[in-house]
Scaffold this active site. Structure first.
Site, short mmCIF file in Angstrom:
data_model
loop_
_atom_site.label_atom_id
_atom_site.label_comp_id
_atom_site.label_asym_id
_atom_site.label_seq_id
_atom_site.Cartn_x
_atom_site.Cartn_y
_atom_site.Cartn_z
N HIS A 9 0.83 -1.21 0.00
CA HIS A 9 0.00 0.00 0.00
C HIS A 9 0.87 1.26 0.00
CE1 HIS A 9 0.78 1.03 4.21
NE2 HIS A 9 0.62 -0.26 4.50
N GLY A 10 0.27 2.38 -0.36
CA GLY A 10 0.98 3.65 -0.37
C GLY A 10 1.23 4.19 1.04
N ASN A 15 2.76 6.39 8.55
CA ASN A 15 4.11 6.17 8.02
C ASN A 15 4.90 7.48 8.01
OD1 ASN A 15 2.78 4.08 5.37
ND2 ASN A 15 3.56 3.40 7.35
N GLY A 22 -0.18 -1.20 12.39
CA GLY A 22 -0.71 -2.50 12.76
C GLY A 22 -2.14 -2.64 12.28
N ARG A 60 -5.96 1.40 4.28
CA ARG A 60 -4.83 1.83 3.45
C ARG A 60 -4.59 0.89 2.29
NH1 ARG A 60 -3.40 0.17 8.62
NH2 ARG A 60 -1.72 -1.35 8.83
N GLU A 82 -1.99 -6.60 8.21
CA GLU A 82 -0.68 -6.43 8.83
C GLU A 82 -0.66 -7.20 10.15
OE1 GLU A 82 2.39 -6.28 9.04
OE2 GLU A 82 2.76 -4.23 8.35
N TYR A 85 0.04 -5.46 16.19
CA TYR A 85 1.06 -5.05 17.15
C TYR A 85 0.47 -4.86 18.55
CZ TYR A 85 3.45 -3.88 12.77
OH TYR A 85 3.99 -3.91 11.51
N LYS A 93 7.73 3.66 15.45
CA LYS A 93 8.31 2.44 14.88
C LYS A 93 9.40 1.83 15.76
CE LYS A 93 11.70 4.61 11.83
NZ LYS A 93 12.18 4.66 10.45
#
Length: 180
Positions: A9-10, A15, A22, A60, A82, A85, A93
């Site tokens: 995904h973009g 990000n 997660g 996303r 994903e 988490y 991160k």
């Protein structure tokens, strides 16, 4: 055999802020939307033809698939999510260290082995339902690394160390041939 082309995904707002989403529903930012459109253009230019695009059920990935492949038939499959988490969903991160969570789950989340098991179920599904077809996948980091483990026979340690996010070797789709 199923030919699988894996797309990520973009870029999301998380990000861009160095956060790991997660299972949190992060949205694409403007760069991520542009990346998705460009990814679709590159795929069409090289002549990719898909019988179906299968995407994770996280926003996303869904939005990236719609922007990249607006005319293709699409399915949503939660097994492509994903890694969960847990307590670290949406955290910086620095909290999300894959090397430490291959077998040990993230607090209130999953381990990478859990993701691998989901992906093994998903691969069984596509072999049973799409044998001889070409499938596009739009998903996330952990499911892609699980494919490296399952299909390429890599260890989790090697898959993590060779991850394009660390090496900078991004490409517009990774091809995997899935055999029953």
């Amino acid at each position: 055999m199923v030919k699988l082309i894996y797309f990520v995904h973009g870029t999301t707002t998380d990000n861009a802020d160095k956060l790991c989403s997660g299972w949190k529903q992060a949205m694409l930012n403007d760069l991520g939307k542009e990346q998705a459109v460009n990814l679709g253009n590159v795929s069409r230019e090289r002549g990719d033809k898909f019988d179906v695009i299968i995407t994770s059920d996280l926003n996303r990935a869904i939005e990236s698939s719609h922007l990249a492949f607006p005319k293709e038939n699409k399915l949503v499959d939660s097994r492509l999510r994903e890694c969960n988490y847990g307590d670290f969903d949406g955290k910086h991160k620095s909290f999300v260290k894959y090397e430490e969570h291959i077998e040990e789950s993230f607090p209130n989340g999953e381990s990478l082995i859990d993701v691998e098991n989901r992906m093994r179920e998903f691969l069984d599904f596509i072999i049973q339902n799409y044998n001889g077809k070409t499938i596009g996948i739009v998903a996330h980091r952990a499911p892609q690394l699980a494919l490296d483990v399952i299909v390429k026979g890599m260890t989790w340690e090697d898959a993590i160390a060779g991850d394009w996010r660390k090496t900078g070797d991004w490409q517009p789709g990774w091809e995997y041939n899935i055999k029953d």
